[in-house]
Design a protein around this motif. Structure first.
Motif, mmCIF file in Angstrom:
data_model
loop_
_atom_site.group_PDB
_atom_site.id
_atom_site.type_symbol
_atom_site.label_atom_id
_atom_site.label_comp_id
_atom_site.label_asym_id
_atom_site.label_seq_id
_atom_site.Cartn_x
_atom_site.Cartn_y
_atom_site.Cartn_z
ATOM 1 N N LEU A 202 32.130 45.801 108.405
ATOM 2 C CA LEU A 202 32.474 44.656 107.567
ATOM 3 C C LEU A 202 31.251 43.762 107.359
ATOM 4 O O LEU A 202 30.523 43.448 108.308
ATOM 5 C CB LEU A 202 33.596 43.860 108.231
ATOM 6 C CG LEU A 202 34.444 42.954 107.350
ATOM 7 C CD1 LEU A 202 35.156 43.760 106.267
ATOM 8 C CD2 LEU A 202 35.459 42.203 108.193
ATOM 9 N N ASP A 495 42.265 40.370 106.522
ATOM 10 C CA ASP A 495 41.482 41.470 105.965
ATOM 11 C C ASP A 495 42.315 42.726 105.717
ATOM 12 O O ASP A 495 41.759 43.815 105.570
ATOM 13 C CB ASP A 495 40.323 41.824 106.912
ATOM 14 C CG ASP A 495 39.290 40.723 107.006
ATOM 15 O OD1 ASP A 495 39.084 40.037 105.998
ATOM 16 O OD2 ASP A 495 38.693 40.547 108.090
ATOM 17 N N GLN A 497 44.271 43.950 103.219
ATOM 18 C CA GLN A 497 44.099 44.673 101.958
ATOM 19 C C GLN A 497 42.718 45.322 101.881
ATOM 20 O O GLN A 497 42.577 46.446 101.379
ATOM 21 C CB GLN A 497 44.318 43.724 100.774
ATOM 22 C CG GLN A 497 45.737 43.188 100.667
ATOM 23 C CD GLN A 497 46.774 44.286 100.521
ATOM 24 O OE1 GLN A 497 46.505 45.368 99.982
ATOM 25 N NE2 GLN A 497 47.982 44.031 101.012
ATOM 26 N N HIS A 498 41.720 44.623 102.365
ATOM 27 C CA HIS A 498 40.370 45.190 102.404
ATOM 28 C C HIS A 498 40.342 46.403 103.322
ATOM 29 O O HIS A 498 39.714 47.428 103.013
ATOM 30 C CB HIS A 498 39.387 44.122 102.885
ATOM 31 C CG HIS A 498 37.953 44.526 102.750
ATOM 32 N ND1 HIS A 498 36.910 43.749 103.222
ATOM 33 C CD2 HIS A 498 37.369 45.636 102.219
ATOM 34 C CE1 HIS A 498 35.771 44.354 102.974
ATOM 35 N NE2 HIS A 498 36.020 45.503 102.377
ATOM 36 N N ALA A 501 42.063 49.406 101.552
ATOM 37 C CA ALA A 501 41.193 49.981 100.524
ATOM 38 C C ALA A 501 40.059 50.778 101.153
ATOM 39 O O ALA A 501 39.709 51.874 100.672
ATOM 40 C CB ALA A 501 40.637 48.863 99.630
ATOM 41 N N TRP A 502 39.483 50.247 102.233
ATOM 42 C CA TRP A 502 38.396 50.957 102.912
ATOM 43 C C TRP A 502 38.899 52.258 103.526
ATOM 44 O O TRP A 502 38.225 53.302 103.460
ATOM 45 C CB TRP A 502 37.812 50.053 104.002
ATOM 46 C CG TRP A 502 36.730 50.682 104.817
ATOM 47 C CD1 TRP A 502 35.403 50.784 104.500
ATOM 48 C CD2 TRP A 502 36.880 51.295 106.101
ATOM 49 N NE1 TRP A 502 34.720 51.418 105.509
ATOM 50 C CE2 TRP A 502 35.598 51.737 106.503
ATOM 51 C CE3 TRP A 502 37.961 51.504 106.943
ATOM 52 C CZ2 TRP A 502 35.388 52.388 107.714
ATOM 53 C CZ3 TRP A 502 37.751 52.155 108.150
ATOM 54 C CH2 TRP A 502 36.489 52.590 108.527
#
Length: 531
Positions: A202, A495, A497-498, A501-502
């Motif tokens: 991150l 974090d 949603q991030h 997606a990752w």
């Protein structure tokens, strides 16, 4: 063929009945885009007709509409998958001669948010032996798990907030179906393995403050003992031996208690909790404003682990460096602790220029405990006694306070009622403060508007660990609780949603290489203790 939508608890596209549905789907396989589009159009028209002709109350209408929309969703997902399969060009996967195309499409059932969807896709066979793969699944990021990516992240996110059983109940209430609790646990164990790599990669937050504050604390949630684990894994008695004749809950419980025998009474001092420490780190920055005060917290991040204090300290070191506060930084770094000496030693080597601070309220609580040996609990004399000594702390006179306690110790008689407790309490207080005098410069730090208490981490410990891992009846294995703990950190950090997606990007990259990826697992996560 006449398509009829069924409205019920199955939430699936039906053709008169479930048996006829499966038979006719086999006959239609591979499904064409035209037939899938027709199914979706029929489903939509029936929803419109239902809305126009329904005489139900609004409660009944809304309940049925939810089922109808789920049926439409199944049809649309099937249309999407069929269209993508038809447009998919498999030639790039065949150019190097590593794979060859199978003769028939392979059917698959995928559990989505709207229900079960069956679709067909090509299978590529490995020419030199080994496993083949499905190019459509690789392009779409679908793993070997029978759950869709959205469903997996949904149940995992629920599990970060509530028990697996409660997650299943909420999922079923919202979607009208839910994976089993064992499946939800496997999702958590699978996704939780990717939480630590995600946090590591991150990027540092933008617009950070100029003073870094690190607060650390711990909490011990209950863990299963070796005897409890052996009992869980042991062979169960046959069902007819465990059941009572009438079968009611009350007498069934009595029969089970009689079969296993009475529990052994614990000896005095035995701990049933068997708690294992979770070390929690809270990191944030403060920004000096025009008024001269430090404002924040800014970009607060939390992390926790069962792997020990050294592992948490190493994470704090890596995160601080990422945020521009390296070991040789000239910027202010403050570390606020509860006074645990071993934790300070671990951090001191990693943060040689940091300001170490003992939480002032831990010192004040010790003053109250000491004062109870000299004054009655709840009396005004006790409150005045504590307030007088607190004034020493806030005036940067902790060293003078230690000398006051030493003088008081000399005046306490060696014999007499209560004198032993007073002497022991004073000796303990003097030893505690004498070792931590450089960490008690509260007057100076208050003038600089720095932090002198661990309020941020105390609240985080209650929210992160207490509300999810320290509830009644819970008994954890550290190796299985660690992935859930990491996922909960990501959720509370904002974090999620991030992270999803990752994870999807990483999964698609693995699938693109011809691998067959499976996220769900029942294997615990091995804890790596820092050296």
């Amino acid at each position: 063929m006449e398509h009829i939508l069924t409205v019920g608890n199955n939430w699936q596209f039906g053709v008169c009945s479930m048996k006829r549905q499966h038979k006719q789907l086999r006959a239609l396989c591979p499904v064409t885009v035209e037939s899938a589009r027709g199914d979706a159009q029929v489903a939509f028209d029936q929803v419109v007709n239902f809305c126009q002709s329904s005489d139900d109350s609004f409660w009944q209408f809304e309940k049925k509409l939810f089922v109808f929309m789920a049926t439409v969703g199944v049809c649309l997902i099937r249309l999407f998958l069929t269209a993508r399969q038809q447009r998919l060009d498999v030639q790039p996967f065949l150019q190097d001669g590593k794979y060859r195309l199978g003769k028939q499409q392979s059917r698959r059932t995928l559990k989505t948010a709207y229900g079960k969807v069956t679709y067909g896709r090509h299978y590529l066979i490995a020419c030199g032996g080994g496993s083949g793969f499905f190019p459509l699944d690789a392009v779409l990021g679908l793993t070997r798990d029978r759950l869709s990516p959205w469903v997996m992240q949904w149940v995992a996110r629920l599990a970060t907030r509530m028990s697996f059983a409660a997650s299943r109940m909420v999922c079923k209430a919202v979607l009208n179906w839910s994976p089993a609790t064992e499946t939800i646990e496997q999702v958590v164990l699978g996704l939780g393995r990717q939480a630590a790599p995600f946090m590591k990669q991150l990027q540092a937050p933008r617009a950070d403050g100029d003073v870094l504050v690190i607060e650390m604390d711990g909490k011990c949630p209950p863990t299963a003992t070796a005897a409890e684990l052996a009992k869980r894994r042991g062979k169960r008695r046959p069902k007819h031996e465990r059941a009572c004749l009438c079968g009611c809950q009350r007498h069934r419980g009595q029969a089970q208690r009689q079969a296993r025998g009475s529990k052994k009474r614990r000896k005095r001092g035995d701990k049933s909790k068997n708690g294992k420490e979770v070390t929690v780190v809270v990191m944030y920055t403060l920004q000096r404003g025009d008024d001269g005060k430090l404002h924040g917290p800014i970009n607060k991040k939390i992390w926790a682990t069962f792997a020990g204090r050294k592992a948490a300290a190493l994470w704090a070191r890596a995160e601080a460096t990422k945020r521009g506060f390296g070991p040789d930084t000239t910027k202010t770094v403050q570390i606020v602790l509860d006074g645990v000496e071993s934790l300070k030693n671990d951090l001191e080597a990693l943060f040689p220029k940091a300001i170490f601070t003992v939480d002032v309220w831990h010192v004040v609580e010790r003053l109250w405990s000491l004062g109870r040996h000299f004054h009655q609990e709840g009396s005004d004399a006790l409150a005045t006694w504590v307030d007088d000594f607190k004034a020493f702390l806030y005036a940067d006179q902790a060293k003078e306070l230690v000398e006051v306690f030493r003088g008081l110790l000399r005046r306490v008689p060696t014999h007499g009622p209560g004198t032993k407790g007073r002497r022991n309490a004073l000796t303990e207080m003097i030893g505690y403060m004498a070792k931590r005098l450089p960490m008690m410069q509260y007057g100076t730090w208050r003038e600089q508007d720095l932090v002198i208490a661990t309020g941020q981490v105390e609240g985080t410990v209650r929210q992160l660990v207490g509300e999810r891992f320290d509830c009644a009846g819970m008994r954890w294995r550290q190796e299985k609780a660690e992935p859930l703990l990491h996922l909960r950190c990501i959720e509370l950090n904002g974090d999620w949603q991030h992270f999803v997606a990752w994870t999807q990007k990483r999964t698609k990259r693995r699938l693109g290489g011809g691998g067959r990826v499976k996220l769900l697992t029942d294997q615990p996560l091995a804890l790596t203790k820092a050296a």
